[in-house]
Motif scaffolding. Structure first.
Motif, PDB file in Angstrom:
ATOM      1  N   LEU A  14       7.518  -0.709   6.976  1.00  0.00           N
ATOM      2  CA  LEU A  14       7.367  -0.642   5.314  1.00  0.00           C
ATOM      3  C   LEU A  14       8.061   0.750   5.050  1.00  0.00           C
ATOM      4  CD1 LEU A  14       5.668  -1.374   2.752  1.00  0.00           C
ATOM      5  CD2 LEU A  14       4.062   0.132   3.758  1.00  0.00           C
ATOM      6  N   LEU A  15       8.118   1.822   5.965  1.00  0.00           N
ATOM      7  CA  LEU A  15       8.451   2.998   5.316  1.00  0.00           C
ATOM      8  C   LEU A  15       9.946   3.311   5.489  1.00  0.00           C
ATOM      9  CD1 LEU A  15       5.628   5.271   6.649  1.00  0.00           C
ATOM     10  CD2 LEU A  15       5.831   4.566   4.432  1.00  0.00           C
ATOM     11  N   ALA A  42      -5.533   4.504  -4.777  1.00  0.00           N
ATOM     12  CA  ALA A  42      -5.322   3.642  -3.453  1.00  0.00           C
ATOM     13  C   ALA A  42      -6.672   3.814  -2.677  1.00  0.00           C
ATOM     14  CB  ALA A  42      -4.161   4.104  -2.375  1.00  0.00           C
ATOM     15  N   LEU A  43      -7.168   2.658  -2.323  1.00  0.00           N
ATOM     16  CA  LEU A  43      -8.478   2.815  -1.470  1.00  0.00           C
ATOM     17  C   LEU A  43      -8.302   3.613  -0.301  1.00  0.00           C
ATOM     18  CD1 LEU A  43      -8.961   0.421  -3.694  1.00  0.00           C
ATOM     19  CD2 LEU A  43     -10.335  -0.572  -1.522  1.00  0.00           C
ATOM     20  N   GLY A  44      -9.350   4.427  -0.086  1.00  0.00           N
ATOM     21  CA  GLY A  44      -9.269   5.404   0.965  1.00  0.00           C
ATOM     22  C   GLY A  44      -9.282   5.036   2.694  1.00  0.00           C
ATOM     23  N   LEU A  45      -9.356   3.604   2.382  1.00  0.00           N
ATOM     24  CA  LEU A  45      -9.514   3.167   4.058  1.00  0.00           C
ATOM     25  C   LEU A  45      -8.171   3.418   4.828  1.00  0.00           C
ATOM     26  CD1 LEU A  45      -7.853  -0.089   3.762  1.00  0.00           C
ATOM     27  CD2 LEU A  45      -9.723  -0.567   2.568  1.00  0.00           C
ATOM     28  N   GLY A  46      -6.989   3.407   3.800  1.00  0.00           N
ATOM     29  CA  GLY A  46      -5.763   3.634   4.424  1.00  0.00           C
ATOM     30  C   GLY A  46      -4.758   3.819   3.294  1.00  0.00           C
ATOM     31  N   TYR A  47      -4.262   4.807   3.000  1.00  0.00           N
ATOM     32  CA  TYR A  47      -2.943   4.885   1.913  1.00  0.00           C
ATOM     33  C   TYR A  47      -2.006   5.880   2.610  1.00  0.00           C
ATOM     34  CZ  TYR A  47      -5.850   8.812   0.371  1.00  0.00           C
ATOM     35  OH  TYR A  47      -6.517  10.146   0.516  1.00  0.00           O
ATOM     36  N   VAL A  48      -0.573   5.493   2.273  1.00  0.00           N
ATOM     37  CA  VAL A  48       0.677   5.965   2.674  1.00  0.00           C
ATOM     38  C   VAL A  48       1.071   6.871   1.467  1.00  0.00           C
ATOM     39  CG1 VAL A  48       2.521   5.711   4.071  1.00  0.00           C
ATOM     40  CG2 VAL A  48       0.662   3.955   4.091  1.00  0.00           C
ATOM     41  N   THR A  91       2.411   2.424  -5.942  1.00  0.00           N
ATOM     42  CA  THR A  91       3.353   1.304  -5.941  1.00  0.00           C
ATOM     43  C   THR A  91       2.506   0.428  -5.244  1.00  0.00           C
ATOM     44  OG1 THR A  91       5.263   2.805  -5.477  1.00  0.00           O
ATOM     45  CG2 THR A  91       5.533   0.749  -4.475  1.00  0.00           C
ATOM     46  N   ASN A  92       2.377  -0.765  -5.531  1.00  0.00           N
ATOM     47  CA  ASN A  92       1.759  -2.004  -5.211  1.00  0.00           C
ATOM     48  C   ASN A  92       2.655  -2.346  -3.703  1.00  0.00           C
ATOM     49  OD1 ASN A  92      -0.380  -2.291  -7.095  1.00  0.00           O
ATOM     50  ND2 ASN A  92       1.061  -3.196  -8.173  1.00  0.00           N
ATOM     51  N   PRO A  93       1.952  -2.614  -2.716  1.00  0.00           N
ATOM     52  CA  PRO A  93       2.412  -3.135  -1.496  1.00  0.00           C
ATOM     53  C   PRO A  93       3.277  -4.404  -1.763  1.00  0.00           C
ATOM     54  CG  PRO A  93       0.353  -3.531  -1.282  1.00  0.00           C
ATOM     55  CD  PRO A  93       0.309  -2.853  -2.463  1.00  0.00           C
ATOM     56  N   PRO A  94       4.320  -4.564  -0.930  1.00  0.00           N
ATOM     57  CA  PRO A  94       5.060  -5.899  -1.288  1.00  0.00           C
ATOM     58  C   PRO A  94       4.413  -7.178  -0.786  1.00  0.00           C
ATOM     59  CG  PRO A  94       5.667  -4.718   0.719  1.00  0.00           C
ATOM     60  CD  PRO A  94       4.832  -3.982   0.077  1.00  0.00           C
ATOM     61  N   ASP A  95       3.239  -7.069  -0.322  1.00  0.00           N
ATOM     62  CA  ASP A  95       2.282  -8.139   0.241  1.00  0.00           C
ATOM     63  C   ASP A  95       0.973  -7.508  -0.089  1.00  0.00           C
ATOM     64  OD1 ASP A  95       0.751 -10.200   1.435  1.00  0.00           O
ATOM     65  OD2 ASP A  95       2.371 -11.075   2.663  1.00  0.00           O
ATOM     66  N   GLY A  96       0.163  -8.540  -0.700  1.00  0.00           N
ATOM     67  CA  GLY A  96      -1.167  -8.060  -0.896  1.00  0.00           C
ATOM     68  C   GLY A  96      -1.935  -8.223   0.438  1.00  0.00           C
ATOM     69  N   SER A  97      -1.711  -8.947   1.276  1.00  0.00           N
ATOM     70  CA  SER A  97      -2.484  -9.320   2.660  1.00  0.00           C
ATOM     71  C   SER A  97      -2.190  -7.838   3.645  1.00  0.00           C
ATOM     72  CB  SER A  97      -2.237 -10.428   3.027  1.00  0.00           C
ATOM     73  OG  SER A  97      -0.841 -10.485   3.687  1.00  0.00           O
ATOM     74  N   LEU A  98      -1.358  -6.955   3.423  1.00  0.00           N
ATOM     75  CA  LEU A  98      -0.958  -6.003   4.170  1.00  0.00           C
ATOM     76  C   LEU A  98      -2.168  -4.939   4.513  1.00  0.00           C
ATOM     77  CD1 LEU A  98       2.895  -5.033   3.066  1.00  0.00           C
ATOM     78  CD2 LEU A  98       1.763  -6.360   5.189  1.00  0.00           C
ATOM     79  N   HIS A 153      -1.571 -13.347  12.330  1.00  0.00           N
ATOM     80  CA  HIS A 153      -2.108 -12.847  11.165  1.00  0.00           C
ATOM     81  C   HIS A 153      -1.801 -11.138  11.423  1.00  0.00           C
ATOM     82  CE1 HIS A 153      -5.082 -12.577   7.355  1.00  0.00           C
ATOM     83  NE2 HIS A 153      -3.974 -11.774   7.388  1.00  0.00           N
ATOM     84  N   TYR A 154      -2.448 -10.919  12.535  1.00  0.00           N
ATOM     85  CA  TYR A 154      -2.700  -9.393  13.080  1.00  0.00           C
ATOM     86  C   TYR A 154      -0.925  -9.013  13.128  1.00  0.00           C
ATOM     87  CZ  TYR A 154      -7.407  -8.158  12.650  1.00  0.00           C
ATOM     88  OH  TYR A 154      -8.721  -7.728  12.266  1.00  0.00           O
ATOM     89  N   SER A 155      -0.253  -9.791  13.592  1.00  0.00           N
ATOM     90  CA  SER A 155       1.134  -9.273  13.783  1.00  0.00           C
ATOM     91  C   SER A 155       1.717  -9.051  12.436  1.00  0.00           C
ATOM     92  CB  SER A 155       1.915 -10.532  14.518  1.00  0.00           C
ATOM     93  OG  SER A 155       2.144 -11.566  13.716  1.00  0.00           O
ATOM     94  N   LYS A 156       1.346  -9.482  11.235  1.00  0.00           N
ATOM     95  CA  LYS A 156       2.095  -9.180   9.839  1.00  0.00           C
ATOM     96  C   LYS A 156       1.194  -8.197   9.171  1.00  0.00           C
ATOM     97  CE  LYS A 156       3.329 -13.983   9.982  1.00  0.00           C
ATOM     98  NZ  LYS A 156       3.336 -15.619   9.449  1.00  0.00           N
ATOM     99  N   LEU A 157      -0.171  -7.973   9.130  1.00  0.00           N
ATOM    100  CA  LEU A 157      -0.709  -6.967   8.419  1.00  0.00           C
ATOM    101  C   LEU A 157      -0.264  -5.682   8.906  1.00  0.00           C
ATOM    102  CD1 LEU A 157      -3.214  -5.889  10.295  1.00  0.00           C
ATOM    103  CD2 LEU A 157      -4.355  -7.949   9.736  1.00  0.00           C
ATOM    104  N   ILE A 158      -0.695  -4.653   7.969  1.00  0.00           N
ATOM    105  CA  ILE A 158      -0.622  -3.135   8.260  1.00  0.00           C
ATOM    106  C   ILE A 158      -1.833  -2.891   8.857  1.00  0.00           C
ATOM    107  CG2 ILE A 158      -0.106  -0.843   7.478  1.00  0.00           C
ATOM    108  CD1 ILE A 158       2.320  -2.044   5.918  1.00  0.00           C
ATOM    109  N   ALA A 159      -3.097  -2.851   7.964  1.00  0.00           N
ATOM    110  CA  ALA A 159      -4.433  -2.100   8.382  1.00  0.00           C
ATOM    111  C   ALA A 159      -5.376  -3.153   7.771  1.00  0.00           C
ATOM    112  CB  ALA A 159      -4.345  -0.975   7.529  1.00  0.00           C
ATOM    113  N   THR A 160      -6.634  -3.128   8.433  1.00  0.00           N
ATOM    114  CA  THR A 160      -7.732  -3.781   8.141  1.00  0.00           C
ATOM    115  C   THR A 160      -8.745  -3.126   8.709  1.00  0.00           C
ATOM    116  OG1 THR A 160      -8.952  -5.862   8.456  1.00  0.00           O
ATOM    117  CG2 THR A 160      -7.625  -5.382  10.294  1.00  0.00           C
TER     118      THR A 160
END
Length: 400
Positions: free
Chosen positions: A264-265, A308-314, A352-359, A371-378
């Motif tokens: 992503l970065l 950005a929610l504190g669970l994880g922001y970049v 900036t909104n992430p390119p995919d809402g499920s990341l 699914h987990y191979s495509k997300l960033i954080a949960t």
């Protein structure tokens, strides 16, 4: 006869002089007493909150009342800090007193029990002791330079949560190089506040010597000090990690797909960039029973700015210094991710909104290898989930 009258007039005049003299002295004493009363009461509330480093304060938590030397809500002052070295500080109950320092780590510690006294009260229940000069007790000042960091992961965690730190170290925190980019990892901790704080502090020092991945600052580690924790994170990044390009603040109960984060970065902007699960037009919760309740006196608008929610922001590293500067002008609230959003608004920088809402996922996602191979954080339900999910993703074979 005239001599007698003159003598009487003289006696009366002297009496009036003595009366005026006594009246003046009495008035002065009354004024001084009033000033003393006002100053004492002011010092016990607003003044002490503002210039706390000049007064001795008392702190209260669920388990104990402790008196620290020149402390404001977990602040130890004065300390002399140079490249992670603290020398010397006067402290009690798990806080350092004169110290020998190597590699920015305070060791050994001399600990004494605090003196029980009436708890110091902040000006209001939602007061946040920031801006204030906090110091690092355990530091890794050369981490980013030595590792030539591309993105640094900062995980706020409580002092006693060794299980979470070990789970992260053995899973996604062990991924140090992705696509030829270095990923660095640090845990951010405040002062322990539990009854076994002395032992916790000693254990932290040993853990730091072993892993070299702990930052500890001199504020009470508690939920209501998360904004202070975030501000300290930004100060550290601005002071010690400007050679890196990005940072991520991520909670200790999260699963992180480091490869997807780096991907992503790689094409992301290098300045004024922040992304994650972005909340827009979120309403301020006025229900006193809510965990995230804020009264109008603490924050008057009905909606929060985007954050950005504190669970994880970049974010790009240039924002660390900019956000610290903004924090000097924005009244702090105890909800840390909202406060970061308030500082972003002050700077006039949109998220900036992430390119995919499920990341980025605020609710735990049921495990699915594809699914987990495509997300960033949960978020996850347990540390065991983090370990098992990560191990399964490392096994050879197709994801989907």
């Amino acid at each position: 006869m005239e001599e007698v009258n003159e003598e009487r007039r003289q006696v009366q005049s002297n009496g009036r002089c003595r009366y005026r003299h006594s009246y003046v002295i009495f008035s002065i004493l009354v004024i001084l007493a009033m000033c003393y009363y006002v100053i004492v009461n002011e010092n016990s509330e607003t003044w002490k909150a503002t210039i706390g480093v000049l007064f001795q304060k008392t702190f209260h938590n669920k388990t104990s009342s402790e008196t620290l030397n020149t402390v404001t809500r977990g602040i130890v002052s004065p300390t002399t800090v140079t490249r992670g070295i603290v020398s010397p500080t006067t402290v009690t109950r798990g806080i350092v007193s004169p110290t020998t320092v190597t590699r920015g780590i305070v060791s050994p510690t001399t600990v004494t029990r605090g003196i029980s006294a009436a708890p110091w009260k902040p000006p209001d229940p939602y007061y946040v002791a920031y801006p204030h000069k906090y110091s690092f007790v355990i530091n890794e000042p050369e981490k980013c330079q030595k590792e030539n960091t591309f993105v640094v992961l900062i995980i706020p965690v409580s002092p006693g949560n060794v299980a979470a730190r070990d789970a992260i170290r053995s899973t996604w925190g062990s991924e140090k190089v992705v696509a030829d980019k270095t990923v660095s990892l640090l845990f951010l901790i405040g002062w322990p506040t539990s009854e076994d704080s002395e032992k916790l502090q000693e254990d932290l020092l040993r853990e730091s010597e072993k892993h070299h991945d702990i930052l500890q600052s001199d504020f009470w580690d508690s939920y209501y000090n998360l904004t202070i924790k975030t501000a300290v994170m930004l100060e550290w990044l601005s002071a010690y990690c400007q050679n890196a390009q990005y940072a991520m603040k991520i909670d200790s109960d999260m699963f992180l797909n480091v490869k997807n984060l780096v991907n992503l970065l790689l094409p992301a902007p290098k300045q004024n960039y922040m992304t994650g699960l972005v909340a827009r037009n979120a309403m301020v919760l006025r229900d006193p029973h809510s965990k995230w309740y804020l009264p109008i006196t603490a924050y008057s608008p009905f909606h929060y700015p985007p954050y950005a929610l504190g669970l994880g922001y970049v974010f790009s590293l240039d924002l660390a210094g900019k956000l610290i500067e903004a924090a000097q002008h924005v009244k702090a609230v105890y909800i840390e991710d909202v406060f970061v959003g308030m500082c972003m608004k002050h700077l006039g920088i949109d998220l900036t909104n992430p390119p995919d809402g499920s990341l980025f996922n605020v609710f735990p996602v049921d495990y699915n290898r594809c699914h987990y191979s495509k997300l960033i954080a949960t978020t996850t339900r347990s540390l065991e989930n983090i370990v098992n999910f990560w191990r399964d993703l490392q096994t050879p074979g197709p994801y989907c």
